[in-house]
Each structure stands twice: as C-alpha cells, then as structure tokens.
Scaffold this active site. Sequence first.
Site, PDB file in Angstrom:
ATOM      1  N   CYS A 427       0.847  -1.196   0.000  1.00 13.89           N
ATOM      2  CA  CYS A 427       0.000   0.000   0.000  1.00 13.89           C
ATOM      3  C   CYS A 427       0.882   1.245   0.000  1.00 13.89           C
ATOM      4  CB  CYS A 427      -0.901   0.001   1.226  1.00 13.89           C
ATOM      5  SG  CYS A 427      -0.019   0.412   2.744  1.00 13.89           S
ATOM      6  N   CYS A 472      -0.505  -0.206   7.963  1.00 17.66           N
ATOM      7  CA  CYS A 472      -1.408  -0.252   9.119  1.00 17.66           C
ATOM      8  C   CYS A 472      -2.405  -1.376   8.886  1.00 17.66           C
ATOM      9  CB  CYS A 472      -2.103   1.110   9.323  1.00 17.66           C
ATOM     10  SG  CYS A 472      -3.598   1.327   8.341  1.00 17.66           S
TER      11      CYS A 472
HETATM   12 FE1  SRM Z   1      -7.497   1.899   1.399  1.00 18.43          FE
HETATM   13  C1  SRM Z   1      -8.104   4.176   3.784  1.00 18.43           C
HETATM   14  C2  SRM Z   1      -5.128   3.862   0.118  1.00 18.43           C
HETATM   15  C3  SRM Z   1      -7.480  -0.034  -1.321  1.00 18.43           C
HETATM   16  C4  SRM Z   1      -9.166  -0.555   3.146  1.00 18.43           C
HETATM   17  N1  SRM Z   1      -6.803   3.744   1.846  1.00 18.43           N
HETATM   18  C5  SRM Z   1      -7.228   4.554   2.857  1.00 18.43           C
HETATM   19  C6  SRM Z   1      -6.608   5.955   2.763  1.00 18.43           C
HETATM   20  C7  SRM Z   1      -7.538   6.797   1.953  1.00 18.43           C
HETATM   21  C8  SRM Z   1      -6.221   6.603   4.109  1.00 18.43           C
HETATM   22  C9  SRM Z   1      -7.225   7.514   4.784  1.00 18.43           C
HETATM   23  O1  SRM Z   1      -8.390   7.131   4.975  1.00 18.43           O
HETATM   24  O2  SRM Z   1      -6.813   8.614   5.157  1.00 18.43           O
HETATM   25  C10 SRM Z   1      -5.343   5.585   1.985  1.00 18.43           C
HETATM   26  C11 SRM Z   1      -4.720   6.720   1.152  1.00 18.43           C
HETATM   27  C12 SRM Z   1      -3.221   6.526   1.041  1.00 18.43           C
HETATM   28  C13 SRM Z   1      -2.577   7.458   0.105  1.00 18.43           C
HETATM   29  O3  SRM Z   1      -1.794   8.326   0.574  1.00 18.43           O
HETATM   30  O4  SRM Z   1      -2.772   7.356  -1.095  1.00 18.43           O
HETATM   31  C14 SRM Z   1      -5.777   4.344   1.254  1.00 18.43           C
HETATM   32  N2  SRM Z   1      -6.571   1.986  -0.326  1.00 18.43           N
HETATM   33  C15 SRM Z   1      -5.544   2.803  -0.638  1.00 18.43           C
HETATM   34  C16 SRM Z   1      -4.868   2.399  -1.939  1.00 18.43           C
HETATM   35  C17 SRM Z   1      -4.344   3.561  -2.749  1.00 18.43           C
HETATM   36  C18 SRM Z   1      -3.768   1.378  -1.617  1.00 18.43           C
HETATM   37  C19 SRM Z   1      -2.790   1.104  -2.718  1.00 18.43           C
HETATM   38  O5  SRM Z   1      -1.608   1.165  -2.407  1.00 18.43           O
HETATM   39  O6  SRM Z   1      -3.171   0.810  -3.857  1.00 18.43           O
HETATM   40  C20 SRM Z   1      -6.039   1.629  -2.577  1.00 18.43           C
HETATM   41  C21 SRM Z   1      -6.930   2.511  -3.390  1.00 18.43           C
HETATM   42  C22 SRM Z   1      -8.073   1.765  -3.944  1.00 18.43           C
HETATM   43  C23 SRM Z   1      -8.888   2.499  -4.969  1.00 18.43           C
HETATM   44  O7  SRM Z   1      -8.347   2.820  -5.994  1.00 18.43           O
HETATM   45  O8  SRM Z   1     -10.083   2.707  -4.727  1.00 18.43           O
HETATM   46  C24 SRM Z   1      -6.778   1.138  -1.341  1.00 18.43           C
HETATM   47  N3  SRM Z   1      -8.268   0.093   0.965  1.00 18.43           N
HETATM   48  C25 SRM Z   1      -8.046  -0.584  -0.198  1.00 18.43           C
HETATM   49  C26 SRM Z   1      -8.433  -1.954  -0.054  1.00 18.43           C
HETATM   50  C27 SRM Z   1      -8.268  -3.040  -1.097  1.00 18.43           C
HETATM   51  C28 SRM Z   1      -9.427  -3.096  -2.040  1.00 18.43           C
HETATM   52  O9  SRM Z   1     -10.338  -2.265  -1.998  1.00 18.43           O
HETATM   53  O10 SRM Z   1      -9.426  -4.013  -2.846  1.00 18.43           O
HETATM   54  C29 SRM Z   1      -8.913  -2.097   1.240  1.00 18.43           C
HETATM   55  C30 SRM Z   1      -9.373  -3.423   1.888  1.00 18.43           C
HETATM   56  C31 SRM Z   1     -10.678  -3.891   1.402  1.00 18.43           C
HETATM   57  C32 SRM Z   1     -11.795  -3.326   2.223  1.00 18.43           C
HETATM   58  O11 SRM Z   1     -12.214  -2.196   1.949  1.00 18.43           O
HETATM   59  O12 SRM Z   1     -12.218  -3.969   3.180  1.00 18.43           O
HETATM   60  C33 SRM Z   1      -8.806  -0.806   1.870  1.00 18.43           C
HETATM   61  N4  SRM Z   1      -8.530   1.857   3.181  1.00 18.43           N
HETATM   62  C34 SRM Z   1      -9.073   0.736   3.747  1.00 18.43           C
HETATM   63  C35 SRM Z   1      -9.563   1.066   5.057  1.00 18.43           C
HETATM   64  C36 SRM Z   1     -10.251   0.090   6.058  1.00 18.43           C
HETATM   65  C37 SRM Z   1     -11.698  -0.042   5.779  1.00 18.43           C
HETATM   66  C38 SRM Z   1     -12.407  -0.867   6.827  1.00 18.43           C
HETATM   67  O13 SRM Z   1     -13.407  -1.499   6.508  1.00 18.43           O
HETATM   68  O14 SRM Z   1     -12.005  -0.842   7.990  1.00 18.43           O
HETATM   69  C39 SRM Z   1      -9.268   2.439   5.255  1.00 18.43           C
HETATM   70  C40 SRM Z   1      -9.564   3.275   6.518  1.00 18.43           C
HETATM   71  C41 SRM Z   1     -11.022   3.600   6.662  1.00 18.43           C
HETATM   72  O15 SRM Z   1     -11.842   3.458   5.767  1.00 18.43           O
HETATM   73  O16 SRM Z   1     -11.353   4.022   7.776  1.00 18.43           O
HETATM   74  C42 SRM Z   1      -8.607   2.885   4.075  1.00 18.43           C
HETATM   75 FE1  SF4 Z   2      -1.605   1.527   3.973  1.00 18.71          FE
HETATM   76 FE2  SF4 Z   2      -3.098   1.764   6.180  1.00 18.71          FE
HETATM   77 FE3  SF4 Z   2      -2.658   3.872   4.665  1.00 18.71          FE
HETATM   78 FE4  SF4 Z   2      -4.166   1.879   3.756  1.00 18.71          FE
HETATM   79  S1  SF4 Z   2      -4.664   3.204   5.445  1.00 18.71           S
HETATM   80  S2  SF4 Z   2      -2.594   3.016   2.618  1.00 18.71           S
HETATM   81  S3  SF4 Z   2      -3.175   0.096   4.717  1.00 18.71           S
HETATM   82  S4  SF4 Z   2      -1.097   2.699   5.774  1.00 18.71           S
END
Ligand code: SRM
Ligand code: SF4
Length: 573
Positions: A427, A472
């Site tokens: 990530c 995380c």
């Molecule tokens: Fe994610 C939050 C990046 C796929 C579960 N995710 C975030 C945030 C936006 C942080 C924030 O809330 O402040 C991250 C931004 C980081 C940055 O600086 O760019 C972030 N998520 C990403 C990406 C960019 C990871 C990557 O390296 O590719 C992915 C972007 C996906 C997209 O294009 O839409 C990404 N996030 C995912 C996935 C995988 C998936 O969707 O296949 C998951 C796990 C699947 C799921 O949703 O259960 C995922 N992201 C989370 C969560 C935990 C959600 C939960 O149910 O608890 C958060 C935090 C939240 O929502 O509170 C989060």
């Molecule tokens: Fe990685 Fe956690 Fe940030 Fe998602 S929320 S991009 S798992 S550090």
Amino acid sequence: MTDDVSRNERIKEASDYLRGTLADGLREEITGAIIEDDAQLVKFHGMYLQDDRDLRPERTRKKMEKAFAFMIRVRIPGGVLTPRQWLALDGVARVYGNGTMRLTTRQTVQLHGVIKSNLKATLKTIDAVLLSSIAACGDINRNVMCNVLPEQSRAHTAAIELARSISDHLLPRTPAYREIWLDGERIAGGEEEVVEPIYGKTYLPRKFKVVVAVPPSNDVDVFAHDLGYIAIADASGDIVGWNVTVGGGMGMTHGEKDTYPRTADIMGFCTNSDAVKIAEAVVTVQRDWGDRKNRKHARLKYTIEDRGLDTFRAEVERRAGVKFAMPEPFAFTSTGDRYGWSEGIDGRGHLTLFVQNGRVHDVAGAAQQAALRAIAHVHEGEFRITPNQNLVIANVPTIQQAEIERIARDAGLLAPWSGLRRNSVACVALPTCGLALAESERYLPDLLTALDERLAAYGLSADDIVIRMTGCPNGCARPYLAEIGLVGKGPGRYNLYLGAAFNGSRMNKLYAEDLDHAGIIASLDPLFAAYASERQKGERFGDFTVRAGFVAATGNGADFHANAGSQQQGATR
Ligand code: SRM
Ligand code: SF4
C-alpha cells in the site's frame, strides 16, 4: 435521524447532497486545507485532504501550517483507459501533482500532492477526457473492479460490461461534483429537485466495494469485497450467469478483536439479466441495515455476521424480485498477474508489465513514466490497470509488438523478477497516508531484495509466493489474503501473517508480532528452508505453513483471531 448516529451521518445529512461548504472553502486562501466536515465530504468527490508527513516535524518546529495537499483518486471501472486518457492523467500528475502516478489495488490511478488552488484545473482536465473522480472514495459504491483477462477476451467483454453497468447504476445522482469542480450551474429549485433514488440523503453507512471475477483467475480477490460476481461460463466460454458473493472486507484495528477481516460468502447463482438488480438490492439492504452508529462496525461484513446470511439473502431476493439458484461450481488458480505477452482471441497481443507497487515514475536508470508515455503515443489499444497495481498494454497489433516491447524492456518494466517480487503488493503508506503506522511502498522493495537472497539460498527464487505489505491494519493491499502478510504496527515494526491460500480463498493467521527488518528475515528464513526440503509436490507456500503446523488454517469471520500467534505460544509442529 436518531440522536446516537455517528458524526459522519450528521455531516452527510446536513451536506445538501455532498455540497457542504466546499465551494467556499476552495476560495479560502489563508489555508491549504478545508474545514473538517468538508474534508469528510470531499471524499465522495474522490479526494482526500493529506499532508506530507515527512515534512511535519520541521514545519511544526517552524510553527508553519502542515504541508497540505490533496490526493485525487480517479474512477476507472475495470481499470480500462484509452492511451489518450493515460496521457491526460500523466500530464496532470506532472503539472499539478507530485509528478508521479500511482496505480492502486482497485485498478485506479491516484494523484498525490495537488494543492487546493489546483484542484479545479486538475479535475477539469480529467473531465475533458471523459473521466471523473466522483464516488472514488466516501460512503458509497467505489470503483468497480474487473478481471484483467487479456487471453480470454469473450469472457472479459461480458465481465467488463457488467462492471460498467453496476458502476453506472450505483453512481450518485447529485450534481454537486459538476457544480463545485466543473463550474456547472446549480440546478434550479435546488435540493428539492435532487433525488438519490438508491442512496437517499445519507448515502451508505460506510464504503462499499464491488468486483467481477472470471475463473480461473482471482486477480480481483473476489472474497475481499462487499459484493462480488464470479463468472460461470458454458463449454464454449460464454458466460451464462454469476455466483454472487457478499460480506468480504479487509479492515481491522490492532488489539480490537471485534474488528476483523472477513472472506465473503457465496449467496447463490443469478442470471446475467438479474445481476444489476441484485447489486441495487444488496446496496439498499446495507443502506437500511448497516450500523450508522459505530463506523468500525459499519461495513457489510458485520451486517452479514450480525443478521446471518440466510436472512440477508431473503431480503435481497425480496427487494430484487429474484430467487437465487444454488451456486455453480468454479475453480480459481491464483490471484496474481500473468506477465509478458499473451494472445487475445482476435490475434492481438496483450503485454503485462510489472510496475513495482504501482508507482509510475522516472528514477535513475528506469524512466518508466516516460516509457509509458512513449507507448501511449504509439499505442491504439488500451491500458488496463490490474488489481495487483500492474499494467497491461492491451490489444496491440502484431506490427507494433516489437516496438512496444522494446520501450518497456529498456525501462525495466519486463525485468526477470523473482517469484516473490512478481507477486508482491504494497500500500502507499508514508509519507501521504494519514493512517500509516509504518512504511510500506518505500520499504517493501528493499525487504524483497533481502528475502530474495534467502530464497535463492534454498533454490526458491522462481517459486511464486504471494507477499503483501501494509503500513497499518486497514488492509489496503489485501494483506490478509497473502501467503506472507506484513502489517505495520509502529515505525519499522510489522506483524507477520502466514497461511493464506495462493488462490485467494483462505485468509492467513497471525504468526509473529512486532518484528523489525532483521526479525522478519529471521522469522521467514527457517520457513523457507523447511518449505524447500519438506514440501509436497506442487504444494504452495501458504498451504505448507498450515500443513506443517506453523499456523492454524483460518476459517471465516471472527475466526481470523482464533489460535493466532503460533510462534509466541510455541509452534505446534
Ligand atoms: Fe485503502 C483508507 C489507500 C485499497 C481498506 N486507503 C485509505 C486511505 C484513503 C487513508 C485515509 O483514509 O486517510 C489511503 C490513502 C493513502 C494514500 O496516501 O494514497 C488508502 N486503499 C488505498 C490504496 C491507494 C492502496 C494502494 O496502495 O493501492 C487503494 C486505493 C483503492 C482504490 O483505488 O479505490 C486502497 N483500501 C483498499 C483496499 C483493497 C481493495 O479495496 O481491494 C482495502 C481493503 C478492502 C476493504 O475495503 O475492506 C482498503 N482503506 C481501507 C480502510 C479500512 C476499511 C475498513 O473497513 O475498515 C481504510 C480506513 C477507513 O476506511 O477508515 C482505508
Ligand atoms: Fe496503507 Fe493503512 Fe494507509 Fe491503507 S490506510 S494506505 S493500509 S497505511
């Protein structure tokens, strides 16, 4: 609205369909940020307010405001872009962003580092190539993922059509995006005329994710998402319908056992004509039944755990007016990408490139961003982003294949990577992610170099082993479905999870906690040695760690936390 709903519910309710005070906040020059309520709303428009965490200590010392900038996530159903769209995103990344593009685990592109005063210009440029960032984030249906199946174009065509139909059907109807970012006129009559037939005023309790998978590839990791469709094809390769999955999700919080990652259940089989209706019904049941008080318990996976699959299915059938049939048999082989050339049914070629952790940039000796730009200038097919953060140059006529391959090879996009590296995902984490506890994208490549040395010592360099890292426990790289999962615990420290199935059907289990770099290598080295000498024919690393007793196999739901941490408690072997 009752009194005890979460703060986000009040923000949505009062937002006038996602407008809030965003338009005013954009004009506010005194700060690079926006107010906290708008920062929640802007997610629905595909943006996150972030700050550069590398610069925080110095700016705090100098009593300066944090280095605020926005991350913009584009909505790209199935990850398919035209070369013109690729060039536009590359352009805005260099003009308004931090210069790089980031391919994500949901087949989209993220741009980091866009300052507030450049947001409108960036979004207008994106709009000009028929792309948008609406609903890429927020409590709403996100980017719909779809198998990248260049070698099976007929199945891919049906799958991408379904992905696009669901994406379009579940889009929000509010004109707020056009008004705020594209200078559209406010609709006459205002709020009264806005209708969100699927979502209503408060949208969903939490984010919602849909994927479409076509066996034998499980590259979309179908069991990790709220709603999934598994293609069922007849003997000729035509899709006859879909097995529908519900209740997958990856997020959890360290130390809070009532939060957990969960693999989805199969709800039943449906025909193609019912698939979109079912998506709408699943969304509206979750809209009405999902937890709006506690955001840590608000994903569909907890609704299914609390209500039971049978009750949930019955309500979906009632609302959609359909009856599910028994699930049809299917078999997945892997979650990975197939690198190099593959042949499509029309004789065109598809070239899958390895983009380390999805970061498209130019570094010394590997001008990958420039190379992909050069390809976009000559290519007439598509760019397809994979769920593993890689890229397929799709539909290349024979006559252009040598040239495109040469450009990619010269930029190191086709290098002979080890089996571990080509199955790695990390990530973003630091410096942009506000939730990161540890490095991920900036650390995994070096860790892989060290682990590759150990694997080479045991003759395992060519073996495909899935490794995923996150900064995380939120699970953005789907680490709980990796044979080796590393999840950030604190600066330089990670929890190690083992034992997931190579095809994405079983999650892993906590094996060791709070490891530093040396601790990760010391933990994995004896496992590699044992795998090399004791594995059975064709046995995958994840299956081996379970059979050999290093970790217990994880079942579904809350079972993720049961019998965790074999290493601390004394290995069972
Ligand atoms: Fe994610 C939050 C990046 C796929 C579960 N995710 C975030 C945030 C936006 C942080 C924030 O809330 O402040 C991250 C931004 C980081 C940055 O600086 O760019 C972030 N998520 C990403 C990406 C960019 C990871 C990557 O390296 O590719 C992915 C972007 C996906 C997209 O294009 O839409 C990404 N996030 C995912 C996935 C995988 C998936 O969707 O296949 C998951 C796990 C699947 C799921 O949703 O259960 C995922 N992201 C989370 C969560 C935990 C959600 C939960 O149910 O608890 C958060 C935090 C939240 O929502 O509170 C989060
Ligand atoms: Fe990685 Fe956690 Fe940030 Fe998602 S929320 S991009 S798992 S550090």
